[in-house]
Design a protein around this motif. Sequence first.
Motif, PDB file in Angstrom:
ATOM      1  N   TYR A 320      -0.678  77.514 -15.629  1.00  0.00           N
ATOM      2  CA  TYR A 320      -1.346  76.300 -15.705  1.00  0.00           C
ATOM      3  C   TYR A 320      -1.677  76.012 -17.259  1.00  0.00           C
ATOM      4  O   TYR A 320      -2.583  75.083 -17.506  1.00  0.00           O
ATOM      5  N   MET A 324      -3.894  72.647 -18.852  1.00  0.00           N
ATOM      6  CA  MET A 324      -5.223  72.880 -19.181  1.00  0.00           C
ATOM      7  C   MET A 324      -5.543  72.167 -20.669  1.00  0.00           C
ATOM      8  O   MET A 324      -6.218  71.314 -20.845  1.00  0.00           O
ATOM      9  N   ALA A 327      -5.694  68.384 -19.703  1.00  0.00           N
ATOM     10  CA  ALA A 327      -6.969  68.119 -19.511  1.00  0.00           C
ATOM     11  C   ALA A 327      -8.116  68.001 -20.511  1.00  0.00           C
ATOM     12  O   ALA A 327      -8.623  67.189 -20.503  1.00  0.00           O
ATOM     13  N   VAL A 340      -4.962  64.452 -10.788  1.00  0.00           N
ATOM     14  CA  VAL A 340      -4.031  65.796 -10.882  1.00  0.00           C
ATOM     15  C   VAL A 340      -2.996  65.682  -9.958  1.00  0.00           C
ATOM     16  O   VAL A 340      -3.314  65.304  -8.720  1.00  0.00           O
ATOM     17  N   LEU A 360      -9.168  74.093 -13.048  1.00  0.00           N
ATOM     18  CA  LEU A 360      -9.765  73.267 -13.818  1.00  0.00           C
ATOM     19  C   LEU A 360     -11.356  73.258 -13.732  1.00  0.00           C
ATOM     20  O   LEU A 360     -12.107  73.010 -14.780  1.00  0.00           O
TER      21      LEU A 360
END
Length: 365
Positions: A320, A324, A327, A340, A360
């Motif tokens: 991820y 990340m 985000a 998402v 997250l």
Amino acid sequence: GTMFQTKGLPAGVSPEVFGLTRPDVVKAIHEEYVAAGAMALTTNTFGGTRFKLPPEVDVKDLNRMMVEVCREAAGDKALVAASIGPCGHLVKPMGDMDLGDLVEAFREQIQGLAQGKPDFLIAETHFDLAEVKAILLAAREVCDLPVAVSMTFEKGVTLTGTSPRIFAQTMRNFEVDLVGVNCGAGPEEYLPVVGELASVLDIPVLAQPNAGLPVLEDGKSVFRMGPEEFAIKTRELHRAGAQFLGGCCGTSPDHIRALIQALESEPFHEVGSLPEGRIVLTARSEAVEVGADAPCRIIGERINPTGKKKLIAELQASQYTYAMTLAEEQLEMGAPILDVNVGAPMVDETVILPALVESLTGRFW
């Protein structure tokens, strides 16, 4: 617990296990509260999950039995509130527990409670919003009983960082029937909390403070606030917006009797109303209002594998890092909400989506 200690509860024995062997004591305590004028009784099931009970105790049977004992004492004079307390574990990523395992444990407890036929469920003394959500998910699967939820606050937030406002808005999203605060502090400390809850809710507010803050005497915690002082100070919580009132640690039937007398001349406060057409999205410590009369909100939608080979490859590998980064970039650009999406070939969305959301949440919320 306060009452059990005066009735011979051995040191190191939980009230629930004690209640299995001495249901007569449990019933007698309930009857004292009925005689004091209590309109609702809380069952002796606060620690009634598999996490708190010895392995040889049947969880469903204990919870059913304790509700039935309470029902016998209540008769037609009081409602029976089936108590559900914290399990002692935090949900990932803050703790070690999968949400699904927590839901299963509470489902087991609530099945037993429902078999005893209480009037409503009350999840009380909680400090983690994720655990409360697990209880509500379990309750909706098991029964259609009304649900009350009460959390504990210290200096304006729960132990895991949730404010009264976010708690109230989350419970409204779950269509909870009664929202409140209990334990942790005395009546005076909970005045601002009750006021904040009442200001953002169109459902009733519950307040059950302790008999003041405890002091240590001869190695034991003692609550020094007497019935009269407790009643006068708890009456202020009603004036701040609470419709349901009671007592937590250190209180006794005498405290409830005094509280009833203090409230006799008080007018009943109707619940407030809220503007229509507004949605509040909540996390453990964040809330974002969305609606026609709310400020414009940016929704970041870049965590979407469409056209992103790097993101697809990482999701397929259960990684991820790039998600990340996306985000963080969107949050820095002012997006308070992230959309998402993990829909890509050879990606098991039932596994990857919750795992990514957990990552997250752990990093940004």
